[in-house]
Design a protein around this motif. Sequence first.
Motif, PDB file in Angstrom:
ATOM      1  N   CYS A 189       0.849  -1.211   0.000  1.00 49.79           N
ATOM      2  CA  CYS A 189       0.000   0.000   0.000  1.00 49.79           C
ATOM      3  C   CYS A 189       0.874   1.247   0.000  1.00 49.79           C
ATOM      4  O   CYS A 189       0.604   2.227  -0.706  1.00 49.79           O
ATOM      5  CB  CYS A 189      -0.892   0.028   1.242  1.00 49.79           C
ATOM      6  SG  CYS A 189      -2.130  -1.268   1.287  1.00 49.79           S
ATOM      7  N   LYS A 190       1.931   1.231   0.817  1.00 46.75           N
ATOM      8  CA  LYS A 190       2.821   2.397   0.881  1.00 46.75           C
ATOM      9  C   LYS A 190       3.602   2.561  -0.420  1.00 46.75           C
ATOM     10  O   LYS A 190       3.838   3.679  -0.876  1.00 46.75           O
ATOM     11  CB  LYS A 190       3.791   2.253   2.068  1.00 46.75           C
ATOM     12  CG  LYS A 190       3.210   2.729   3.384  1.00 46.75           C
ATOM     13  CD  LYS A 190       2.936   4.239   3.376  1.00 46.75           C
ATOM     14  CE  LYS A 190       2.639   4.770   4.763  1.00 46.75           C
ATOM     15  NZ  LYS A 190       2.244   6.204   4.741  1.00 46.75           N
ATOM     16  N   GLN A 191       3.999   1.436  -1.005  1.00 49.69           N
ATOM     17  CA  GLN A 191       4.706   1.498  -2.287  1.00 49.69           C
ATOM     18  C   GLN A 191       3.843   2.220  -3.320  1.00 49.69           C
ATOM     19  O   GLN A 191       4.332   3.086  -4.062  1.00 49.69           O
ATOM     20  CB  GLN A 191       5.029   0.060  -2.749  1.00 49.69           C
ATOM     21  CG  GLN A 191       5.798  -0.038  -4.039  1.00 49.69           C
ATOM     22  CD  GLN A 191       7.240   0.452  -3.928  1.00 49.69           C
ATOM     23  OE1 GLN A 191       7.795   0.530  -2.838  1.00 49.69           O
ATOM     24  NE2 GLN A 191       7.836   0.799  -5.044  1.00 49.69           N
ATOM     25  N   ALA A 192       2.544   1.896  -3.341  1.00 50.85           N
ATOM     26  CA  ALA A 192       1.606   2.546  -4.274  1.00 50.85           C
ATOM     27  C   ALA A 192       1.432   4.025  -3.897  1.00 50.85           C
ATOM     28  O   ALA A 192       1.455   4.905  -4.767  1.00 50.85           O
ATOM     29  CB  ALA A 192       0.268   1.815  -4.235  1.00 50.85           C
ATOM     30  N   HIS A 193       1.263   4.300  -2.611  1.00 49.50           N
ATOM     31  CA  HIS A 193       1.064   5.676  -2.119  1.00 49.50           C
ATOM     32  C   HIS A 193       2.227   6.584  -2.528  1.00 49.50           C
ATOM     33  O   HIS A 193       2.022   7.701  -2.990  1.00 49.50           O
ATOM     34  CB  HIS A 193       0.916   5.608  -0.598  1.00 49.50           C
ATOM     35  CG  HIS A 193       1.026   6.897   0.128  1.00 49.50           C
ATOM     36  ND1 HIS A 193       0.041   7.868   0.070  1.00 49.50           N
ATOM     37  CD2 HIS A 193       1.992   7.385   0.943  1.00 49.50           C
ATOM     38  CE1 HIS A 193       0.413   8.905   0.824  1.00 49.50           C
ATOM     39  NE2 HIS A 193       1.586   8.638   1.358  1.00 49.50           N
ATOM     40  N   TRP A 194       3.438   6.082  -2.372  1.00 48.48           N
ATOM     41  CA  TRP A 194       4.613   6.914  -2.658  1.00 48.48           C
ATOM     42  C   TRP A 194       4.819   7.145  -4.152  1.00 48.48           C
ATOM     43  O   TRP A 194       5.265   8.210  -4.567  1.00 48.48           O
ATOM     44  CB  TRP A 194       5.889   6.240  -2.124  1.00 48.48           C
ATOM     45  CG  TRP A 194       5.972   6.141  -0.643  1.00 48.48           C
ATOM     46  CD1 TRP A 194       5.536   7.048   0.282  1.00 48.48           C
ATOM     47  CD2 TRP A 194       6.537   5.049   0.104  1.00 48.48           C
ATOM     48  NE1 TRP A 194       5.783   6.585   1.545  1.00 48.48           N
ATOM     49  CE2 TRP A 194       6.400   5.375   1.474  1.00 48.48           C
ATOM     50  CE3 TRP A 194       7.142   3.842  -0.243  1.00 48.48           C
ATOM     51  CZ2 TRP A 194       6.844   4.529   2.486  1.00 48.48           C
ATOM     52  CZ3 TRP A 194       7.588   3.008   0.768  1.00 48.48           C
ATOM     53  CH2 TRP A 194       7.438   3.350   2.113  1.00 48.48           C
TER      54      TRP A 194
ATOM     55  N   PHE B  94      -4.581   5.371  -1.286  1.00 51.90           N
ATOM     56  CA  PHE B  94      -3.646   4.302  -0.937  1.00 51.90           C
ATOM     57  C   PHE B  94      -3.148   4.458   0.511  1.00 51.90           C
ATOM     58  O   PHE B  94      -2.882   3.462   1.182  1.00 51.90           O
ATOM     59  CB  PHE B  94      -2.457   4.285  -1.911  1.00 51.90           C
ATOM     60  CG  PHE B  94      -2.833   3.967  -3.347  1.00 51.90           C
ATOM     61  CD1 PHE B  94      -3.965   3.213  -3.646  1.00 51.90           C
ATOM     62  CD2 PHE B  94      -2.051   4.418  -4.414  1.00 51.90           C
ATOM     63  CE1 PHE B  94      -4.314   2.915  -4.968  1.00 51.90           C
ATOM     64  CE2 PHE B  94      -2.390   4.115  -5.732  1.00 51.90           C
ATOM     65  CZ  PHE B  94      -3.526   3.372  -6.009  1.00 51.90           C
ATOM     66  N   ASP B  95      -3.064   5.686   0.987  1.00 52.68           N
ATOM     67  CA  ASP B  95      -2.658   5.874   2.385  1.00 52.68           C
ATOM     68  C   ASP B  95      -3.793   5.497   3.341  1.00 52.68           C
ATOM     69  O   ASP B  95      -3.533   4.978   4.430  1.00 52.68           O
ATOM     70  CB  ASP B  95      -2.215   7.318   2.628  1.00 52.68           C
ATOM     71  CG  ASP B  95      -1.053   7.392   3.613  1.00 52.68           C
ATOM     72  OD1 ASP B  95      -0.332   6.374   3.781  1.00 52.68           O
ATOM     73  OD2 ASP B  95      -0.858   8.450   4.232  1.00 52.68           O
ATOM     74  N   ASP B  96      -5.040   5.755   2.932  1.00 51.33           N
ATOM     75  CA  ASP B  96      -6.182   5.325   3.760  1.00 51.33           C
ATOM     76  C   ASP B  96      -6.219   3.800   3.861  1.00 51.33           C
ATOM     77  O   ASP B  96      -6.473   3.240   4.926  1.00 51.33           O
ATOM     78  CB  ASP B  96      -7.501   5.814   3.152  1.00 51.33           C
ATOM     79  CG  ASP B  96      -7.704   7.315   3.326  1.00 51.33           C
ATOM     80  OD1 ASP B  96      -6.973   7.935   4.131  1.00 51.33           O
ATOM     81  OD2 ASP B  96      -8.589   7.882   2.641  1.00 51.33           O
TER      82      ASP B  96
END
Length: 199
Positions: free
Chosen positions: A74-79, A93-95
């Motif tokens: 999820c964090k990989q996508a968020h960043w 993605f952060d939610d």
Amino acid sequence: MARSTRSTRTAPRKDGRSRTTVAPPPRATVPESRSRDISRLYPTKNDLAEETRVEVITLLNQRLAECIDLQTQCKQAHWNVKGPAFIGLHKLFDDVNEDVEGYVDLIAERIVQLGGIAEGTVGAVEGRSTLPDYPLALSSGAEHVAALSDVLGAFGRAARIGIEEMNELKDAGSADLLTEVSRGVDKWLWFVEAHQQGS
Ligand SMILES: [Fe+2]
């Protein structure tokens, strides 16, 4: 304030200037028997049979590894997401990550409540997670939506298998916990894959 006992030394660099490095701390603070004995069960007044708890702990550690893996993805996508839908997807993605972090905690603490050891290190997760690996070079929103929906779907399936296993072991508490987790992941899968629909 405690003073650091770690020593420093100066290493030469190719450009002729020097760079300060920190020596690693001394090892061997953990007895070898302790670092190996991960099947050990702590005593508890929880009345689930010991054999049941051992099996539940093993299975929950498998789900824990997958849930931690999901969280990192999820964090990989968020960043890394880019493109015209950036801000919406970056926040979405952060939610998802925030809720998944809560699921990680629920699963890990259930393991400990049953007398087990929650195995949540990167090394344990890497060797155990069955989720697809997140491709590192993705950039567009569509690519990240496709990759994250893949992994949310895979985790949802793993959680449902876990519910069946807990029901077979007659651990209603763990079955209920995984039901809560799977319901949440199903919701986030809807939020993410809705971006692929409606056109
Ligand atoms: Fe952030």
